[in-house]
Design a protein around this motif. Structure first.
Motif, PDB file in Angstrom:
ATOM      1  N   ARG A 312       0.841  -1.208   0.000  1.00 57.23           N
ATOM      2  CA  ARG A 312       0.000   0.000   0.000  1.00 57.23           C
ATOM      3  C   ARG A 312       0.873   1.253   0.000  1.00 57.23           C
ATOM      4  NH1 ARG A 312      -1.285   3.644   3.666  1.00 57.23           N
ATOM      5  NH2 ARG A 312      -0.263   2.493   5.352  1.00 57.23           N
ATOM      6  N   ARG A 313       1.877   1.277   0.865  1.00 55.02           N
ATOM      7  CA  ARG A 313       2.744   2.457   0.952  1.00 55.02           C
ATOM      8  C   ARG A 313       3.631   2.586  -0.275  1.00 55.02           C
ATOM      9  NH1 ARG A 313       6.229   2.346   4.742  1.00 55.02           N
ATOM     10  NH2 ARG A 313       6.020   0.166   5.343  1.00 55.02           N
ATOM     11  N   LEU A 314       3.986   1.451  -0.867  1.00 55.51           N
ATOM     12  CA  LEU A 314       4.749   1.475  -2.113  1.00 55.51           C
ATOM     13  C   LEU A 314       3.928   2.127  -3.223  1.00 55.51           C
ATOM     14  CD1 LEU A 314       7.379   0.539  -3.541  1.00 55.51           C
ATOM     15  CD2 LEU A 314       6.230  -1.623  -4.030  1.00 55.51           C
ATOM     16  N   LEU A 315       2.639   1.835  -3.241  1.00 57.52           N
ATOM     17  CA  LEU A 315       1.742   2.380  -4.259  1.00 57.52           C
ATOM     18  C   LEU A 315       1.652   3.904  -4.190  1.00 57.52           C
ATOM     19  CD1 LEU A 315      -0.364   1.585  -6.501  1.00 57.52           C
ATOM     20  CD2 LEU A 315      -2.079   1.637  -4.683  1.00 57.52           C
ATOM     21  N   VAL A 316       1.693   4.438  -2.974  1.00 60.67           N
ATOM     22  CA  VAL A 316       1.569   5.892  -2.812  1.00 60.67           C
ATOM     23  C   VAL A 316       2.929   6.569  -2.655  1.00 60.67           C
ATOM     24  CG1 VAL A 316      -0.739   5.699  -1.850  1.00 60.67           C
ATOM     25  CG2 VAL A 316       1.220   5.704  -0.296  1.00 60.67           C
ATOM     26  N   GLY A 317       4.001   5.805  -2.890  1.00 65.20           N
ATOM     27  CA  GLY A 317       5.344   6.381  -2.857  1.00 65.20           C
ATOM     28  C   GLY A 317       5.878   6.645  -1.468  1.00 65.20           C
ATOM     29  N   ALA A 324       9.227  -3.930   0.627  1.00 61.17           N
ATOM     30  CA  ALA A 324       8.241  -4.946   0.229  1.00 61.17           C
ATOM     31  C   ALA A 324       8.933  -6.254  -0.118  1.00 61.17           C
ATOM     32  CB  ALA A 324       7.425  -4.443  -0.949  1.00 61.17           C
ATOM     33  N   TYR A 325      10.093  -6.172  -0.803  1.00 63.74           N
ATOM     34  CA  TYR A 325      10.832  -7.386  -1.164  1.00 63.74           C
ATOM     35  C   TYR A 325      11.275  -8.134   0.089  1.00 63.74           C
ATOM     36  CZ  TYR A 325      11.178  -5.413  -5.899  1.00 63.74           C
ATOM     37  OH  TYR A 325      10.890  -4.888  -7.128  1.00 63.74           O
ATOM     38  N   LYS A 326      11.703  -7.384   1.117  1.00 58.47           N
ATOM     39  CA  LYS A 326      12.181  -8.030   2.337  1.00 58.47           C
ATOM     40  C   LYS A 326      11.056  -8.798   3.021  1.00 58.47           C
ATOM     41  CE  LYS A 326      14.314  -7.452   6.819  1.00 58.47           C
ATOM     42  NZ  LYS A 326      15.054  -6.623   7.769  1.00 58.47           N
ATOM     43  N   ILE A 327       9.864  -8.171   3.106  1.00 57.27           N
ATOM     44  CA  ILE A 327       8.752  -8.854   3.774  1.00 57.27           C
ATOM     45  C   ILE A 327       8.283 -10.056   2.964  1.00 57.27           C
ATOM     46  CG2 ILE A 327       6.445  -8.588   4.757  1.00 57.27           C
ATOM     47  CD1 ILE A 327       7.044  -5.657   5.204  1.00 57.27           C
ATOM     48  N   GLU A 328       8.370  -9.949   1.636  1.00 56.33           N
ATOM     49  CA  GLU A 328       8.040 -11.098   0.790  1.00 56.33           C
ATOM     50  C   GLU A 328       9.003 -12.255   1.076  1.00 56.33           C
ATOM     51  OE1 GLU A 328       6.958 -12.049  -3.882  1.00 56.33           O
ATOM     52  OE2 GLU A 328       7.982 -10.197  -3.369  1.00 56.33           O
ATOM     53  N   LYS A 484      -4.174  -1.522  -5.157  1.00 57.87           N
ATOM     54  CA  LYS A 484      -4.593  -0.966  -6.441  1.00 57.87           C
ATOM     55  C   LYS A 484      -5.780  -0.055  -6.204  1.00 57.87           C
ATOM     56  CE  LYS A 484      -7.620  -4.824  -7.823  1.00 57.87           C
ATOM     57  NZ  LYS A 484      -7.884  -5.821  -8.876  1.00 57.87           N
ATOM     58  N   PHE A 485      -5.873   0.983  -7.030  1.00 64.22           N
ATOM     59  CA  PHE A 485      -6.953   1.943  -6.872  1.00 64.22           C
ATOM     60  C   PHE A 485      -8.180   1.504  -7.667  1.00 64.22           C
ATOM     61  CE2 PHE A 485      -3.219   4.777  -6.131  1.00 64.22           C
ATOM     62  CZ  PHE A 485      -3.542   5.151  -4.841  1.00 64.22           C
ATOM     63  N   GLU A 486      -9.342   1.924  -7.171  1.00 66.40           N
ATOM     64  CA  GLU A 486     -10.564   1.720  -7.923  1.00 66.40           C
ATOM     65  C   GLU A 486     -10.474   2.522  -9.214  1.00 66.40           C
ATOM     66  OE1 GLU A 486     -15.381   2.423  -7.336  1.00 66.40           O
ATOM     67  OE2 GLU A 486     -14.004   2.786  -5.674  1.00 66.40           O
ATOM     68  N   LYS A 495      -2.699   2.880 -15.352  1.00 68.13           N
ATOM     69  CA  LYS A 495      -1.486   2.135 -14.976  1.00 68.13           C
ATOM     70  C   LYS A 495      -1.516   1.732 -13.501  1.00 68.13           C
ATOM     71  CE  LYS A 495       1.395   4.534 -18.400  1.00 68.13           C
ATOM     72  NZ  LYS A 495       2.569   5.401 -18.602  1.00 68.13           N
ATOM     73  N   GLY A 496      -2.657   1.974 -12.873  1.00 70.78           N
ATOM     74  CA  GLY A 496      -2.784   1.586 -11.475  1.00 70.78           C
ATOM     75  C   GLY A 496      -2.459   2.702 -10.507  1.00 70.78           C
ATOM     76  N   ILE A 497      -2.010   3.859 -11.021  1.00 70.34           N
ATOM     77  CA  ILE A 497      -1.719   4.988 -10.127  1.00 70.34           C
ATOM     78  C   ILE A 497      -2.275   6.264 -10.730  1.00 70.34           C
ATOM     79  CG2 ILE A 497       0.346   3.985  -9.117  1.00 70.34           C
ATOM     80  CD1 ILE A 497       2.022   5.616 -11.025  1.00 70.34           C
TER      81      ILE A 497
END
Length: 497
Positions: A312-317, A324-328, A484-486, A495-497
């Motif tokens: 979520r935070r990655l999506l909004v910069g 995110a990669y680390k938690i994955e 992802k945004f509505e 493009k999702g943003i």
């Protein structure tokens, strides 16, 4: 949720262990208190049964022996640093913490401003506190800290700091957030106490990582996920293994700084009282896990929630890709995927069925409730209403809020308040329900079910607005959101943003 942690045992063991540590020294112990003192919700999520105010309750058992020092960095005051969870500045949080401690019968002795180098904002804050009758001390920036040990542990280093006058055997050193300088305050006081003939001690109280459970236990992996932004890494304590031949868990920052701390202890005392970073800790949480499987399951869910939050935070910069990669990677180590969170598939399936945003919530007995977007309600609002109906045993076809009551609210939003979205948010639907409850017994019955939502899991198929996100938190619903945004969102551009 199954209970996995014996909270009463923890309170007794923890307070007793701290008393033992006080007795090891000259009846004076500086206890660095990491994490949140009275709202530790991370611990309560990964250790089911742990109460968020457990640390506070434990300290209250020691209230006759304890005083609190609150530490704040002059650099954080200068840049108006904000607590992310509360949205208030660190200097405001100092006052909030002080009020909370005093309300609970704990003695706050003073405030220490660290990393002071003449910042005008720090001076103003100091004056403000002193006008309130609060003692304020200043600790200065020390050149070469923390590596130049001979200079730091000298009259030109720690010796230049203000000596903090304390009156009780247990001095709890806490702060609004990390990086405030708690450890430096403790060590400075050890040096200054020693010069006055007092052999004071130092110990560290942090709940995570838990030192006496396996390195890759989900509880410890969940801590790594929670601190992914700090890039903390759990690791075997090599100093403890060498000294005692026993495997314990610590984290990289404490392991890396221990040789420096050890050198400081030797310079102050002549001999270090500790052989490892684990020795410095006083945490008894690992000894109070009563159902390991329940804690493993709860921690796996926390890791997935942290993963969704990073997306979520990655999506909004608001965070880098690496977080995110680390938690994955942590999810891989725990052997889990997002599909191990049942509400995820339920929300996505409902969205696919309806062709629009949807949401799902799992009640404590396992029942799965969903909500879809309609002309009147957003998916999250519909989900809450459906969940309350289910808990109250009300037929889902029956209205507990009249559509005639919703339409005036929509008119207010769109015609007078400038909103483009006529659908009700979660807060608005709860207000509408409470208004209906004045004349409708079914609406009142549904409203009475709200406390039962605490601790339930939820997921939405798209990002929700800040209002709905805050409402989930207020209701203590542990919610995640697809990153992802509505499509109708102003942020969506194909493009999702």
């Amino acid at each position: 949720m199954k209970k996995g942690f014996d909270n009463e045992k923890y309170l007794k063991m923890q307070s007793a262990h701290i008393r033992e540590r006080i007795d090891q020294f000259d009846n004076k112990l500086y206890l660095e208190f990491g994490g949140k003192l009275f709202d530790d919700f991370h611990a309560s999520r990964v250790l089911p049964g742990f109460q968020p105010d457990s640390k506070l309750r434990m300290l209250k058992q020691l209230s006759d022996q304890a005083e609190i020092i609150i530490v704040i960095s002059a650099e954080d005051i200068e840049k108006n640093k904000v607590r992310g969870d509360l949205g208030i500045t660190y200097d405001s949080d100092v006052l909030r913490l002080m009020h909370a401690y005093r309300e609970n019968g704990l003695y706050v002795g003073s405030v220490v401003i660290t990393k002071y180098s003449g910042q005008s904002s720090a001076d103003l804050f100091k004056n403000r506190l002193e006008k309130l009758g609060i003692r304020v001390y200043r600790h200065y920036v020390i050149p070469g800290y923390p590596s130049n040990v001979p200079f730091i542990v000298s009259d030109e280093g720690y010796g230049k700091n203000d000596y903090i006058e304390t009156t009780r055997p247990l001095v709890v050193v806490t702060a609004p957030g990390p990086g405030s300088g708690k450890m430096a305050v403790c060590l400075s006081q050890l040096y200054l106490e020693h010069k006055r003939g007092i052999c004071a001690g130092y110990a560290k109280f942090e709940t995570f990582p838990i030192w006496n459970i396996p390195l890759k236990h989900p509880v410890n992996l969940a801590y790594e996920a929670a601190t992914a932004d700090l890039n903390d890494v759990n690791m075997i304590d090599p100093f403890h293994l060498e000294a005692y031949g026993r495997t314990t868990v610590n984290y990289n920052r404490d392991v890396e700084i221990f040789p420096v701390l050890n050198a400081m202890f030797e310079r102050i005392y002549g001999k270090s009282p500790y052989k490892s970073p684990t020795d410095m800790g006083v945490n008894m949480a690992g000894k109070c896990i009563c159902d390991d499987e329940a804690c493993r399951e709860a921690s796996c869910q926390e890791i997935i929630r942290r993963y969704y939050d990073s997306l979520r935070r990655l999506l909004v910069g608001a965070c880098p890709d690496e977080e995110a990669y680390k938690i994955e990677m942590l999810m891989n180590q725990a052997g889990i995927t997002v599909h191990d969170r049942p509400v995820v598939d339920a929300a996505l399936s409902r969205a696919e069925e309806t062709g629009g945003p949807a949401a799902a919530l799992q009640l404590h007995d396992g029942r799965m409730i969903t909500g879809k977007t309609s002309n009147l309600l957003g998916a999250s609002a519909a989900l809450l209403l459906n969940a309350l109906k289910e808990l109250a045993g009300i037929d889902h076809e029956l209205h507990v809020i009249s559509p005639d009551a919703i339409e005036p609210i929509q008119k207010l939003k769109t015609q007078y308040l400038g909103s483009r979205n006529p659908r009700l948010h979660t807060d608005e639907v709860l207000i509408a329900l409470s208004v209906s409850a004045a004349d409708d017994a079914m609406a009142q019955l549904a409203l009475d079910q709200i406390p039962k939502l605490k601790g339930c899991q939820a997921h939405t198929s798209v990002m929700v607005g800040s209002v709905d996100m805050k409402q989930f938190k207020k209701l203590s619903i542990q919610a995640t959101f697809e990153a992802k945004f509505e499509k109708s969102s102003v942020f969506f551009n194909g493009k999702g943003i």
